[in-house]
Structure formats: structure tokens, C-alpha cells
Design an enzyme around this catalytic site. Structure first.
Site, mmCIF file in Angstrom:
data_model
loop_
_atom_site.group_PDB
_atom_site.id
_atom_site.type_symbol
_atom_site.label_atom_id
_atom_site.label_comp_id
_atom_site.label_asym_id
_atom_site.label_seq_id
_atom_site.Cartn_x
_atom_site.Cartn_y
_atom_site.Cartn_z
ATOM 1 N N GLN A 15 25.465 38.163 83.046
ATOM 2 C CA GLN A 15 24.665 37.400 82.081
ATOM 3 C C GLN A 15 25.498 36.484 81.194
ATOM 4 O O GLN A 15 24.948 35.609 80.535
ATOM 5 C CB GLN A 15 23.865 38.355 81.200
ATOM 6 N N ASN A 158 24.490 51.044 84.092
ATOM 7 C CA ASN A 158 23.539 50.636 83.055
ATOM 8 C C ASN A 158 22.108 50.794 83.564
ATOM 9 O O ASN A 158 21.761 50.266 84.628
ATOM 10 C CB ASN A 158 23.763 49.166 82.691
ATOM 11 N N GLU A 159 21.305 51.523 82.823
ATOM 12 C CA GLU A 159 19.858 51.625 83.065
ATOM 13 C C GLU A 159 19.497 51.785 84.540
ATOM 14 O O GLU A 159 18.868 50.915 85.148
ATOM 15 C CB GLU A 159 19.143 50.406 82.484
ATOM 16 N N GLU A 373 22.125 49.941 73.487
ATOM 17 C CA GLU A 373 21.434 48.641 73.424
ATOM 18 C C GLU A 373 20.212 48.776 72.534
ATOM 19 O O GLU A 373 19.493 49.776 72.596
ATOM 20 C CB GLU A 373 20.961 48.171 74.812
ATOM 21 N N SER A 428 18.816 35.766 80.095
ATOM 22 C CA SER A 428 18.128 37.025 80.338
ATOM 23 C C SER A 428 17.689 37.017 81.806
ATOM 24 O O SER A 428 17.231 35.988 82.306
ATOM 25 C CB SER A 428 16.948 37.099 79.371
HETATM 26 C C1 BG6 Z 1 18.372 45.743 79.143
HETATM 27 C C2 BG6 Z 1 19.501 45.266 80.007
HETATM 28 O O1 BG6 Z 1 17.431 46.276 79.975
HETATM 29 O O2 BG6 Z 1 17.651 44.826 78.416
HETATM 30 C C3 BG6 Z 1 20.047 43.900 79.623
HETATM 31 O O3 BG6 Z 1 20.524 46.209 80.049
HETATM 32 C C4 BG6 Z 1 18.888 42.979 79.282
HETATM 33 O O4 BG6 Z 1 20.848 43.430 80.654
HETATM 34 C C5 BG6 Z 1 18.192 43.559 78.063
HETATM 35 O O5 BG6 Z 1 19.199 41.654 79.124
HETATM 36 C C6 BG6 Z 1 17.067 42.713 77.520
HETATM 37 O O6 BG6 Z 1 16.126 42.474 78.522
HETATM 38 P P1 BG6 Z 1 15.581 41.016 78.806
HETATM 39 O O7 BG6 Z 1 14.678 41.166 79.964
HETATM 40 O O8 BG6 Z 1 14.876 40.604 77.590
HETATM 41 O O9 BG6 Z 1 16.788 40.206 79.086
#
Ligand code: BG6
Length: 479
Positions: A15, A158-159, A373, A428
Site C-alpha cells: 500500500q 495480518n488479518e 490497527e 486503500s
Molecule cells: C485493514 C488492513 O484491514 O484495514 C489494511 O490491514 C487496510 O491494510 C485497513 O488498509 C483499512 O481498510 P480499507 O479498506 O479502508 O483500506
């Protein structure tokens, strides 16, 4: 608490790095769809925030604005571009230099091995749907542990849930399947085993430092006291939350969770079964996990579903677009008392408390917890006069979550740090460059960084070490 609590920010390599063709990088799961497939391509990931070249600027800003640690990820496809034996020395050199630079600015690296970015050579072989790839991931992790011995904090994946869910249920990550419940569970389960194998390697190799995982952790609450509403929330929490938290923290799934999962799978005549040979490794990993990372953004309210499945992902920030109704499972509904972001994400800090209390009281997890996060995504523009962004909604959002963290710490829960998503603006995954989360605004044309109001506010929080609102931080939140 002042010296111990880590005020950090988070990023993910794909990203923010850009420079997809630099230093012998191999393609990952996103390259072909974003660069070649016109039906998907909404943005070009080639530039991103040019973190690959500009990392020193970002670490310097971190140092100036009270950021003590940064979550960053190493892309598997840069280290092993085309197969498990193809080691890319240039990339390795790059990351050593980058870690050296973090040290120079006194930023503790918290390094994730996999952040939504399996290499193409793994994806061509079915990614984590294929159990053979578990051992390949383990080899990659072991290589990184040996090579990057300057790292003290490692995160495995991650997730795992979001990666699996968005590939198989929500059509948001390649191969963009919809409502393939079994496909999702199978992929997700294999990721849990991959995580466990990596924790085992880490401990057996006696690697210096700690190992943890940043786990997807958003909650679902029933919109009312009706049976249907409660059952919907039980099912969705079982699949979206307890399915990963139970093995990660206790080494086993409860019968209740398995029953609820299988209740959902019954709709398509499928059944989930734990493989006997995996029980030992999952248990080992749970006992040896050093820290749990919680990625928490929102809590959704749910109700009994309608008969026809409808899944609409809001990828534009057009408020009210989201639809999530899965027949026989759950329906997401709007709670009129809860504010939402432009992307329909409910702002509900209380959910973080409910989750962490469960982790502590029910799963008896007493080791280190980090919020790995949490953050507020928004459309933002730079004020040309002041050269900043008055991102008061972001400050309010973080403050509300800080209040919860503070209250939990005061109750004796071992929360050791908070990583804001994100450090600087990045793209994103499904929303492109339109959804900004950073403390630092990035002008994507010039790649110049500008501290937002939240960065000034953040510095004060980190300098004081006080999570709750103080007169000083309140002033900065309104200036
Ligand atoms: C998390 C991820 O799920 O959410 C990130 O680990 C991601 O990589 C973040 O960018 C926010 O989600 P989004 O869809 O708003 O970018």
C-alpha cells in the site's frame, strides 16, 4: 505507563512502497488485476507513497511527531520473486538499510511477514487454499528470522480472516469470489496452521525478540433482543471472530463455535472438521504466542437475514451503499444512534472494550496486547493556505478509542501499545487513493508529506503519555 506504552503507526508494504519493478521484485496477488484487468483496475499501485525510496522522510517525521514504533511489512514477493529458492539479494540489502534507518531515528520496527500480498507464484498455486503453501510460507518466515536478526518484534500474518473473507465472500480481493463460505473457511483454517507453524519455527530457532499476530477484530452486536437477531450475531461472531481468537489464544475451538460455523456451512451441505494432525501445532502456537495484535475499526449491528443474499461493498465512499445480507446467516443493519464514516463504518469504540474484556476474562489471555490497527478513513484535501488538513473527525475517533484503552489499562489489562492506521496516506486496497488514513497528508503527485492537525495532536499525546483528553490535547483538537 509513560515510558512503556508504545505510540505507533502502521503501514503495509504494497500500500505504500510503489516501485513495483525495482530491485528484482516479483509480482504479487494484486499486480495483474490492478495493472491489466480493466474491470478491476481503479487505481495504479506503481507510485503509492513511494515509501520504497522515501522511507527516511517518513522515519524522520515519525521521530519528530512522537511515533516510537512502526508496523511495516516485508513483501514475500520481493524476497522470493519467483519461487522458494530464488533469493533476491537486492531486496534483502534494501530492507537491512531500511531497518538501519529506523534505528537511526529510534523507531522500533514491528515487522509483518504477510500483509494481503501473497506472491504470484504462490497465488498461481492456489494461495492458502492449498495446504502445500503452508510449508513454503514457513520457509520464507524462517529465512527472514535468520536474515533480519536486527528485528525484535515480528508479526506472522495480518488479518488472516479479512484476507480470506475478502477473497471468497466479499469479492474484494482476487480471485473475487462471492459467498463461497467453504472456500473462505478452508483458506482461513490453512492460514491459522501457517501462523502456528511460523510461531513454532520462531521458538525452535530461538530467535531473539517476540512473535505475535495482528488479528482482524471487529465486533457484531444484535440490533434487538429478538431470537433471530441474537442468533445472527452469534453466528457471525463465531465465524468472523471466535474462529480465529479461540485457536490463537486457547489452542482449540469451542464446541459452540464449531456448531455455529457448521450451522452456516449446512446451507451448502458442507462441514468443517479440524484435522487431528493439526491439534498439537495449534496448541503449541497458542502457548508460545508472545503478543496479540487487535485490528479494530468498527462494530456492526446485525439482524435476522432476508432470504436473498446481497453483498455490496462500498468502495467509493458514497455513504449508504454497503449491503451485507447473507441468507441463512446474517444481515448488517444500521443503528440510527451510531455515527458512520463515509464508507459506512460505524464508529463504536465500546466494541473494542467488549472484545478485549472477552479476550481477558473468557480466553484468559494475560500476555501483551497491542492495538495493531485502528483509524479513520476519509476523503481529504490539503488547505493550500495553511498547508495542513484539519482532520478533527480523526482526532475525535482516536481520542474515543484512547479513552477505552485507558479504561482497560486501569482495570489491569495489559495493553502495551497502539498503532494508528496509518502513518502517512497510502492507497486503500479496494478504494484506491481516495480513502486517506494518515497522520501525514501525501500529495500523490509530488510525494510531499504534510503533517495534519492530528499529527500535532498525536505528538502531544505521545510526549505526555496520557491517553485521556488533557487541556493541552483538547486545545490541539480544536485549533
Ligand atoms: C485493514 C488492513 O484491514 O484495514 C489494511 O490491514 C487496510 O491494510 C485497513 O488498509 C483499512 O481498510 P480499507 O479498506 O479502508 O483500506
Amino acid at each position: 505507563m509513560k515510558n512503556k506504552f508504545l505510540f505507533g503507526t502502521a503501514t503495509a508494504a504494497f500500500q505504500c512502497e510503489g516501485n513495483l519493478n525495482s530491485n528484482g521484485r516479483g509480482k504479487c496477488i494484486w499486480d495483474d488485476v490492478l495493472l491489466n484487468d480493466e474491470s478491476v483496475a481503479k487505481y495504479n499501485p506503481e507510485t503509492a507513497s513511494n515509501f520504497y525510496n522515501l522511507y527516511e522522510i517518513d522515519f524522520k517525521l515519525a521521530n519528530e511527531y512522537g511515533i516510537k514504533s512502526m508496523r511495516i511489512s516485508i513483501p514475500w514477493s520481493r524476497i522470493f520473486p519467483s519461487n522458494e529458492n530464488d533469493i533476491n539479494k537486492n531486496a534483502i540489502e534494501h530492507y537491512h538499510k531500511m531497518f538501519e534507518c529506523m534505528k537511526k531515528y529510534k523507531i522500533i520496527p514491528n515487522v509483518t511477514l504477510h500483509h494481503f500480498d501473497s506472491p504470484k507464484w504462490i497465488v498461481d498455486n492456489d494461495d492458502f487454499s492449498n495446504r502445500d503453501n503452508i510449508v513454503k510460507f514457513k520457509k520464507y518466515a524462517e529465512f527472514c528470522f535468520r536474515e533480519f536478526d536486527e528485528i525484535e518484534m515480528w508479526g506472522t500474518i495480518n488479518e488472516m480472516f479479512a484476507y480470506s473473507h475478502d477473497k471468497f465472500l466479499k469479492k474484494a480481493i482476487p480471485p473475487f469470489h462471492e459467498n463461497d463460505m467453504y472456500g473462505m473457511i478452508n483458506h482461513f483454517y490453512n492460514m491459522i496452521i501457517a501462523h502456528s507453524e511460523v510461531v513454532k519455527s520462531f521458538k525452535e530457532m530461538k530467535i531473539f525478540g517476540t512473535i505475535g499476530i495482528a488479528n482482524w477484530s471487529n465486533l457484531f452486536l444484535p440490533i434487538s433482543n429478538t431470537k433471530g437477531s441474537i442468533l445472527a450475531s452469534d453466528k457471525v461472531n463465531a465465524m468472523y471472530n471466535w474462529f480465529s481468537l479461540e485457536p490463537l489464544l486457547t489452542g482449540m475451538w469451542t464446541n459452540k463455535t464449531l456448531m455455529l460455523i457448521n450451522d452456516v456451512l449446512k446451507l451448502t451441505n458442507q462441514k468443517f472438521e479440524i484435522r487431528k494432525e493439526d491439534i498439537k501445532i495449534v496448541k503449541f502456537a497458542s502457548e508460545n504466542l508472545d503478543w496479540l495484535g487487535i485490528n479494530y475499526y468498527n462494530t456492526n449491528h446485525v439482524d435476522e437475514p432476508e432470504p436473498v443474499t446481497e453483498i455490496v461493498h462500498n468502495s467509493t465512499g458514497e455513504k449508504g451503499k454497503t449491503k451485507m445480507n447473507i441468507s441463512g446467516f446474517f444481515k448488517q443493519v444500521k443503528n440510527p444512534f451510531v455515527k458512520t464514516t463515509e464508507w459506512d463504518w460505524p464508529i463504536f469504540p465500546e466494541g473494542l472494550k467488549i472484545l478485549i474484556k472477552k479476550i481477558s476474562d473468557e480466553y484468559k489471555f494475560k500476555k501483551d496486547i497491542y492495538i495493531t490497527e485502528n483509524g479513520y478513513g476519509n476523503k481529504e484535501t490539503l488547505d493550500p493556505k495553511t498547508q495542513t488538513v484539519k482532520d478533527y473527525s480523526r482526532i475525535e475517533y482516536i481520542q474515543q478509542h484512547f479513552n477505552i484503552v485507558d479504561a482497560l489499562i486501569k482495570q489491569g489489562i495489559n495493553i502495551c501499545g497502539y498503532y494508528l492506521w496509518s502513518h502517512m496516506d497510502m492507497f486503500s486496497w479496494t478504494n484506491g487513493y481516495n480513502k486517506r488514513y494518515g497522520l501525514f497528508y501525501v500529495d500523490f503527485d509530488t510525494q510531499k508529506r504534510y503533517p495534519k492537525q492530528s499529527a500535532l495532536w498525536w505528538k502531544e499525546k505521545s510526549d505526555s503519555g496520557i491517553l485521556i483528553e488533557t487541556d493541552k490535547s483538547k486545545k490541539l483538537a480544536n485549533e
